[in-house]
Design a protein around this motif. Structure first.
Motif, PDB file in Angstrom:
ATOM      1  N   PHE A 163      31.207 -17.907  58.505  1.00 41.60           N
ATOM      2  CA  PHE A 163      30.346 -17.092  57.662  1.00 41.60           C
ATOM      3  C   PHE A 163      29.029 -17.798  57.404  1.00 41.60           C
ATOM      4  O   PHE A 163      27.977 -17.176  57.351  1.00 41.60           O
ATOM      5  N   TYR A 204      26.658  -7.923  58.132  1.00 41.83           N
ATOM      6  CA  TYR A 204      25.630  -8.684  57.411  1.00 41.83           C
ATOM      7  C   TYR A 204      24.635  -9.318  58.362  1.00 41.83           C
ATOM      8  O   TYR A 204      23.502  -9.557  58.008  1.00 41.83           O
ATOM      9  N   ASN A 205      25.085  -9.665  59.541  1.00 43.04           N
ATOM     10  CA  ASN A 205      24.181 -10.422  60.392  1.00 43.04           C
ATOM     11  C   ASN A 205      24.079  -9.931  61.825  1.00 43.04           C
ATOM     12  O   ASN A 205      23.160 -10.294  62.527  1.00 43.04           O
ATOM     13  N   VAL A 206      25.029  -9.126  62.267  1.00 47.46           N
ATOM     14  CA  VAL A 206      25.008  -8.662  63.648  1.00 47.46           C
ATOM     15  C   VAL A 206      24.135  -7.410  63.728  1.00 47.46           C
ATOM     16  O   VAL A 206      24.135  -6.579  62.816  1.00 47.46           O
ATOM     17  N   ASP A 241      36.920 -19.106  42.367  1.00 41.67           N
ATOM     18  CA  ASP A 241      35.625 -19.627  41.939  1.00 41.67           C
ATOM     19  C   ASP A 241      35.675 -21.130  41.704  1.00 41.67           C
ATOM     20  O   ASP A 241      34.705 -21.836  41.952  1.00 41.67           O
ATOM     21  N   ALA A 283      33.357 -11.662  50.530  1.00 44.38           N
ATOM     22  CA  ALA A 283      32.036 -11.896  51.119  1.00 44.38           C
ATOM     23  C   ALA A 283      31.018 -10.841  50.697  1.00 44.38           C
ATOM     24  O   ALA A 283      29.818 -11.041  50.870  1.00 44.38           O
ATOM     25  N   PRO A 321      32.374  -7.182  57.408  1.00 42.81           N
ATOM     26  CA  PRO A 321      31.440  -8.268  57.079  1.00 42.81           C
ATOM     27  C   PRO A 321      30.461  -8.616  58.199  1.00 42.81           C
ATOM     28  O   PRO A 321      29.368  -9.120  57.916  1.00 42.81           O
ATOM     29  N   ILE A 322      30.813  -8.364  59.444  1.00 48.26           N
ATOM     30  CA  ILE A 322      29.882  -8.730  60.510  1.00 48.26           C
ATOM     31  C   ILE A 322      28.587  -7.942  60.399  1.00 48.26           C
ATOM     32  O   ILE A 322      27.572  -8.324  60.956  1.00 48.26           O
ATOM     33  N   LEU A 362      30.415 -12.354  46.964  1.00 57.27           N
ATOM     34  CA  LEU A 362      30.842 -13.716  46.673  1.00 57.27           C
ATOM     35  C   LEU A 362      31.257 -13.872  45.220  1.00 57.27           C
ATOM     36  O   LEU A 362      30.933 -14.834  44.549  1.00 57.27           O
ATOM     37  N   GLY A 394      27.518 -18.359  61.350  1.00 54.34           N
ATOM     38  CA  GLY A 394      27.419 -17.153  62.164  1.00 54.34           C
ATOM     39  C   GLY A 394      26.786 -15.983  61.438  1.00 54.34           C
ATOM     40  O   GLY A 394      25.940 -15.289  61.988  1.00 54.34           O
ATOM     41  N   LEU A 395      27.182 -15.750  60.206  1.00 51.72           N
ATOM     42  CA  LEU A 395      26.730 -14.556  59.507  1.00 51.72           C
ATOM     43  C   LEU A 395      25.681 -14.858  58.443  1.00 51.72           C
ATOM     44  O   LEU A 395      25.127 -13.958  57.843  1.00 51.72           O
ATOM     45  N   GLY A 396      25.418 -16.131  58.198  1.00 54.08           N
ATOM     46  CA  GLY A 396      24.419 -16.473  57.198  1.00 54.08           C
ATOM     47  C   GLY A 396      24.869 -16.139  55.783  1.00 54.08           C
ATOM     48  O   GLY A 396      24.041 -15.914  54.906  1.00 54.08           O
ATOM     49  N   VAL A 397      26.180 -16.076  55.578  1.00 55.77           N
ATOM     50  CA  VAL A 397      26.686 -15.829  54.224  1.00 55.77           C
ATOM     51  C   VAL A 397      27.274 -17.134  53.690  1.00 55.77           C
ATOM     52  O   VAL A 397      28.289 -17.604  54.183  1.00 55.77           O
ATOM     53  N   PRO A 398      26.609 -17.750  52.720  1.00 56.48           N
ATOM     54  CA  PRO A 398      27.141 -19.014  52.200  1.00 56.48           C
ATOM     55  C   PRO A 398      28.253 -18.753  51.186  1.00 56.48           C
ATOM     56  O   PRO A 398      28.004 -18.385  50.057  1.00 56.48           O
ATOM     57  N   ILE A 399      29.483 -18.948  51.612  1.00 56.94           N
ATOM     58  CA  ILE A 399      30.614 -18.803  50.703  1.00 56.94           C
ATOM     59  C   ILE A 399      30.618 -20.018  49.777  1.00 56.94           C
ATOM     60  O   ILE A 399      30.486 -21.146  50.247  1.00 56.94           O
ATOM     61  N   PRO A 400      30.724 -19.813  48.464  1.00 52.65           N
ATOM     62  CA  PRO A 400      30.687 -20.962  47.567  1.00 52.65           C
ATOM     63  C   PRO A 400      31.786 -21.970  47.900  1.00 52.65           C
ATOM     64  O   PRO A 400      32.927 -21.576  48.115  1.00 52.65           O
TER      65      PRO A 400
END
Lengths: 129, 497, 182
Positions: free
Chosen positions: C165, B53-55, C123, B405, B50-51, B408, C168-174
């Motif tokens: 997430f 995605y942004n690293v 969910d 992730a 998953p890292i 989602l 740091g990673l810009g992944v918005p977990i619902p």
């Protein structure tokens, strides 16, 4: 007469074992060394390996003795069930040096044994170094 | 780009404080998971996908490289201190290493393993610098027929040569190829094997497959066979070596490197064979062969060096041809595709900066491992006390997080469970996991090369043999299949005579 | 070691691996059936896929699925034959794996159940909650007896990973049911 020693391969366990041996000789009793573990990690420093068991075994060679290594989720329960199984008259445990905070977080097997044991308990402290 | 210049640029990238931090994290994490039971470098890199995605790609691969080398190092620590080697490549190290430790020479065994790993890793990485770019240069000029043949060779080699049972290897491989088929066909835009589920049109994400097979499958398998009785660990202080140990170690290190690197670079070399050969050689050459079996330091130094050199060798086909030959390399390639980087011979040209940063970080990681790990050895031994409920709960937690992730959506978690159960089945029936993962990764690329080759050849199958390299590779494939039968024939003849 | 120390296991008595004793590994026939089913699916599932223009793509999208499917069917037959002849897979070993015990499929089933629960609830409740439950549940099944501590660790991990997430990673977990709180 049977004496159960709650043994761990460290200074407090050795102290308990030494006292148990002396006590068993004095009373001409059989000595049962119990080394219990939760068995939930690959390595448990309080669990005696083959060589440590061998050492204890040879230490006890001249006496009527038994070594058990039960595995289960609760160590003090395991030791108490060994006391009940062997019909022991006494239980010897080694105390270890702990700070009050350490005791709060970790809990203490020897404390549980003192509270739960059906027979009189000798609590032995290792010599301070 | 000239290799030396590239490497210098790579060092410039890898030595920025941020990337140095990633290298440190990677090395420490890698060693930790190498030591911890039940979790290895392939699983760790899979869990960290998953890292991506942004690293930045360079930072991510610097960390992955650290995990790769670190895992190797951690594995040797446990095989010396415990008698239960976690990976097949460290089985040989355990033979003499554990005997040494039992004889009170754990510190020396760890030291010769660590320094030997450093020496072999550094030489191996230098050889990588020397060979990989020129191989890539040659490979870029190859057409689709040759490239198809080479990929076929990689698949066959990994499947048929490694592992005990060819039948099981090929079952795993074709299951992987089948998984790779799911989704929209790139050339015609049609859904294949999607069961009408729109979520499957993009194919099954490689993150999900890798995490399922390596993490979930492994955790479930361990849960079914949980070891209850603790194993004996040998207490250890800070590793060190005396003068005599150095004298006995340096030649085995070099010989081990010489075995390890070429085997690692071959599509199916692996680490098992070179570590074994190194062990046998050292036993033959030893001044005191009677020490073997009772803790001979040569028997640790040689195989450990071979192990690490083969790890470096593995990166040659991975970086120059885009062919993974072990699990960690396979997952690293998956990470590349995650960045939209197409692994293959063009990698050095198109993403030279990334590749050279990765290679430079291997040198740095190697040094970090030596500097960090010699003093930290007693600490690593403590990690073995981690209670299993937390260890495996953590693995399943991060595996689920990583799969969730991706999109989602709960659907990926369902896929994760499904393929996790497949991973469990594979372990139960002794199906190797590596061919499956490589099938998933290489399958789609293989199909594209094949269809392109036939497209250019106007549908004539003979076009597959139109390039000399392709023909040579097919001969090698046939030899690979025939080799066991040939050796049997050769062996049988003297007996019959 | 000699037999002098009596070593009693808390767990049920170890069963010797019954490798040679029993006949063919029947479960492996099930595996062969599964492999064959996947093979049939590869062929049948792509039966209706349209071929492209033969000039552009002479091989077409049906070729590889058929090869793979056919190969899987052949391999399944070979596996079945090998199984009946007494062939057995070597179960994978590992540091934490003790193959001398009978496999404990109950634990595996419980873990899969917890996993399925996570899938069903993620969910609605959101990862921050189901992740914590997942962690504590798995720890419980694997022998941990400290519910409260496990839940706290799980909650720290799941909420921590939610923010890691997100930030740091810009992944918005619902956030699920905790929408507006997190």
């Amino acid at each position: 007469m049977v004496i159960v020693v709650a043994y761990t391969p460290d200074s407090s366990g050795e102290a308990a074992l030494a006292y148990g041996i002396a006590e068993a000789k004095r009373r001409d009793a059989k000595i049962v060394v119990v080394n219990a573990t939760r068995g939930d990690a690959l390595v448990d420093p309080r669990f005696a390996g083959e060589s440590a068991v061998g050492t204890v075994d040879s230490e006890l060679a001249s006496m009527d003795h038994e070594i058990t290594q039960p595995i289960g989720p609760d160590v003090s329960d395991l030791i108490i069930s060994e006391v009940e199984r062997t019909g022991a008259g006494y239980l010897v445990v080694g105390l270890r040096h702990r700070t009050p905070v350490g005791k709060l977080i970790m809990g203490s097997v020897s404390q549980r044994l003192l509270l739960d044991s059906p027979v009189p308990v000798f609590a032995v402290r290792p010599p301070r170094d | 780009m000239d290799a030396l210049n590239g490497l210098m640029d790579g060092f410039a990238t890898a030595l920025t404080p941020m990337n140095l931090l990633y290298a440190c994290i990677g090395v420490i994490l890698g060693t930790a998971v190498g030591v911890l039971p039940g979790i290895g470098p392939a699983m760790t890199v899979a869990l960290l996908l998953p890292i991506t995605y942004n690293v930045e790609p360079a930072s991510a691969f610097i960390m992955f490289a650290g995990i790769y080398y670190g895992g190797m190092y951690g594995g040797s620590t446990t095989s010396i201190l415990l008698n239960t080697p976690g990976e097949s490549s460290s089985v040989i190290t355990a033979l003499e290493g554990n005997k040494m430790a039992k004889a009170g020479r754990a510190a020396q065994a760890l030291a010769t393993a660590a320094i030997g790993s450093f020496v072999a890793g550094s030489i191996g990485t230098a050889l990588l610098v020397a060979f990989a770019p020129s191989i890539a240069n040659l490979a870029v000029k190859l057409g689709a027929p040759s490239y198809f043949a080479i990929m076929l060779l990689a698949l066959v080699a990994v499947t048929a040569v490694l592992g005990a049972s060819k039948l099981r290897g090929f079952i795993a491989l074709f299951l992987g190829l089948a998984i790779g088929l799911v989704g929209i066909d790139g050339l015609t835009g049609q859904n294949r094997l999607t069961l009408g589920i729109p979520l499957l049109s993009d194919g099954i994400d490689i993150v999900v497959i890798a995490v399922a097979i390596f993490a979930i499958g492994e955790a479930l398998w361990v849960a079914a066979h949980l070891r209850r009785r603790p194993v004996e660990v040998i207490p250890v202080g800070r590793p060190w070596m005396g003068k005599e140990d150095w004298k006995r170690s340096w030649m085995p290190w070099l010989r081990g490197t010489a075995y390890g690197f070429p085997f690692g670079a071959l599509p199916a070399g692996g680490a098992e064979l070179p570590t074994f050969l190194s062990y046998v050689t050292e036993r033959k050459l030893a001044k005191k062969p009677e020490e073997f079996g009772h803790g001979a330091i040569e028997g640790v130094a040689g195989p450990e060096a071979a192990n690490n050199a083969s790890a470096a060798g593995t990166l040659v086909p991975m970086l120059s041809l885009g062919l993974p030959t072990n699990a960690t390399a396979a997952v690293m390639l998956a990470a590349m595709t995650g960045y939209g980087i197409q692994p293959g011979p063009a990698l050095f040209e198109e993403h030279g900066d990334l590749v050279w940063a990765l290679i430079a970080s291997l040198f740095i990681g190697n040094l970090l491992l030596l500097v960090l790990n010699l003093p930290l050895a007693p600490l690593w031994a403590k990690l073995l006390r981690t209670p299993r409920p937390y260890l495996y709960a953590g693995i399943l937690f991060f595996a689920s997080l990583g799969a969730y992730a991706v999109n989602l959506q709960w659907f990926d978690l369902a896929l994760l469970l499904f393929f996790g159960l497949l991973g469990l089945l594979m372990r139960r029936f002794g199906l190797p996991t590596l061919p499956l993962i490589i099938g998933v990764i290489l399958g789609p690329r293989l199909e594209i090369q094949l269809r392109q080759a036939l497209q250019l050849g106007e549908g004539q199958w003979s076009t597959l043999f139109s390039e000399p390299v392709a023909v040579i590779v097919y001969v090698v494939i046939v030899l690979l299949f025939a080799a066991p039968y040939l050796t049997r024939l050769v062996r049988r003849t003297p007996q019959e005579a | 070691m000699t037999d002098s120390p009596v070593i009693r296991e808390g767990a049920p008595a170890p069963d010797a691996p019954d490798a040679a004793a029993a006949g063919p590994d029947r479960a492996q026939l099930g595996l062969a059936a599964l492999v064959a089913a996947v093979g049939i699916f590869c062929i049948a599932g792509t039966w209706n896929v349209q071929a492209g223009f033969s000039g552009v793509d002479p091989l077409g999208p049906r070729f590889l699925p058929r090869v793979v499917g056919l190969a899987l069917i052949v391999l399944a037959v070979l596996l079945a034959v090998a199984t009946l002849r007494g062939d057995r897979g070597e179960a994978e070993e590992g540091e934490d794996v003790d193959l001398s015990h009978k496999p404990d499929w109950m634990t595996v089933a419980q873990l899969a159940g917890i996993f399925a629960l996570n899938i069903a609830l993620v969910d609605f409740l959101g990862w921050a909650i189901t992740g914590a439950l997942l962690f504590a549940g798995v720890a419980r099944v694997l022998g941990s007896r400290t519910w409260i501590r496990d839940l706290i660790i799980g909650a720290v991990l799941s909420v921590g990973s939610f923010y890691a997430f997100y930030v740091g990673l810009g992944v918005p977990i619902p956030p699920g049911i905790l929408d507006g709180i997190l």
